[in-house]
Design a protein around this motif. Structure first.
Motif, PDB file in Angstrom:
ATOM      1  N   LYS A 165      24.474 -94.221 -28.329  1.00 42.05           N
ATOM      2  CA  LYS A 165      25.524 -93.712 -27.640  1.00 42.05           C
ATOM      3  C   LYS A 165      25.111 -92.711 -26.270  1.00 42.05           C
ATOM      4  O   LYS A 165      25.608 -92.586 -25.403  1.00 42.05           O
ATOM      5  CB  LYS A 165      26.392 -92.921 -28.571  1.00 42.05           C
ATOM      6  N   ALA A 166      24.166 -91.815 -26.759  1.00 39.18           N
ATOM      7  CA  ALA A 166      23.591 -90.942 -25.572  1.00 39.18           C
ATOM      8  C   ALA A 166      23.026 -91.410 -24.625  1.00 39.18           C
ATOM      9  O   ALA A 166      23.341 -91.272 -23.405  1.00 39.18           O
ATOM     10  CB  ALA A 166      22.496 -90.000 -26.326  1.00 39.18           C
ATOM     11  N   ILE A 167      22.318 -92.589 -24.793  1.00 41.45           N
ATOM     12  CA  ILE A 167      21.723 -93.746 -23.695  1.00 41.45           C
ATOM     13  C   ILE A 167      22.845 -94.079 -23.120  1.00 41.45           C
ATOM     14  O   ILE A 167      22.832 -94.200 -21.554  1.00 41.45           O
ATOM     15  CB  ILE A 167      20.877 -94.570 -24.343  1.00 41.45           C
ATOM     16  N   SER A 168      23.789 -94.621 -23.591  1.00 46.46           N
ATOM     17  CA  SER A 168      25.084 -95.123 -22.722  1.00 46.46           C
ATOM     18  C   SER A 168      25.792 -94.072 -21.905  1.00 46.46           C
ATOM     19  O   SER A 168      26.146 -94.248 -20.906  1.00 46.46           O
ATOM     20  CB  SER A 168      26.122 -95.904 -23.717  1.00 46.46           C
ATOM     21  N   SER A 169      25.770 -92.933 -22.423  1.00 46.20           N
ATOM     22  CA  SER A 169      26.503 -91.952 -21.957  1.00 46.20           C
ATOM     23  C   SER A 169      25.789 -91.564 -20.416  1.00 46.20           C
ATOM     24  O   SER A 169      26.329 -91.301 -19.564  1.00 46.20           O
ATOM     25  CB  SER A 169      26.738 -90.599 -22.805  1.00 46.20           C
ATOM     26  N   LEU A 170      24.360 -91.604 -20.458  1.00 47.03           N
ATOM     27  CA  LEU A 170      23.760 -91.320 -19.423  1.00 47.03           C
ATOM     28  C   LEU A 170      23.724 -92.149 -18.345  1.00 47.03           C
ATOM     29  O   LEU A 170      23.898 -91.945 -17.158  1.00 47.03           O
ATOM     30  CB  LEU A 170      21.949 -91.287 -19.771  1.00 47.03           C
ATOM     31  N   GLU A 171      23.957 -93.535 -18.863  1.00 52.54           N
ATOM     32  CA  GLU A 171      24.050 -94.646 -17.713  1.00 52.54           C
ATOM     33  C   GLU A 171      25.340 -94.465 -17.148  1.00 52.54           C
ATOM     34  O   GLU A 171      25.631 -94.983 -16.016  1.00 52.54           O
ATOM     35  CB  GLU A 171      23.649 -95.990 -18.545  1.00 52.54           C
ATOM     36  N   ARG A 172      26.523 -94.301 -17.718  1.00 48.76           N
ATOM     37  CA  ARG A 172      27.791 -94.124 -17.611  1.00 48.76           C
ATOM     38  C   ARG A 172      27.848 -93.091 -16.329  1.00 48.76           C
ATOM     39  O   ARG A 172      28.574 -93.279 -15.091  1.00 48.76           O
ATOM     40  CB  ARG A 172      28.919 -93.769 -18.410  1.00 48.76           C
ATOM     41  N   ARG A 173      27.045 -91.827 -16.626  1.00 44.95           N
ATOM     42  CA  ARG A 173      27.027 -90.699 -15.596  1.00 44.95           C
ATOM     43  C   ARG A 173      25.946 -91.147 -14.425  1.00 44.95           C
ATOM     44  O   ARG A 173      25.950 -90.285 -13.530  1.00 44.95           O
ATOM     45  CB  ARG A 173      26.663 -89.518 -16.264  1.00 44.95           C
ATOM     46  N   GLY A 174      25.393 -92.279 -14.424  1.00 48.53           N
ATOM     47  CA  GLY A 174      24.437 -92.445 -13.335  1.00 48.53           C
ATOM     48  C   GLY A 174      23.288 -91.675 -13.506  1.00 48.53           C
ATOM     49  O   GLY A 174      22.819 -91.355 -12.464  1.00 48.53           O
TER      50      GLY A 174
END
Length: 69
Positions: free
Chosen positions: A58-67
């Motif tokens: 989830k944390a990695i996905s959040s990083l990717e969404r924020r770019g």
């Protein structure tokens, strides 16, 4: 930095005992031969306790969404 495959991250975190800190994740990944790209991604994770592997995902996905990868 190019996207890192989530399966690749799981491979490098094999054997990780949770809960774990960000530094625990980085240390485990290094022991499992993580490359520079994986290491840099883990370095960008928030400083927190990760209760299970899905928290890391989830944390990695959040990083990717924020770019910020």
């Amino acid at each position: 930095m190019a996207n890192v495959n989530p399966v690749q991250i799981e491979k490098f975190l094999k054997g990780m005992k949770y809960p774990a800190t960000k530094m625990d994740l980085i240390s485990c990944a290094e022991r499992n031969g993580a490359d520079k790209q994986v290491h840099e991604l883990l370095e960008r994770l928030p400083e927190q306790k990760y209760e299970q592997s899905t928290d890391v995902s989830k944390a990695i996905s959040s990083l990717e969404r924020r770019g910020t990868h």
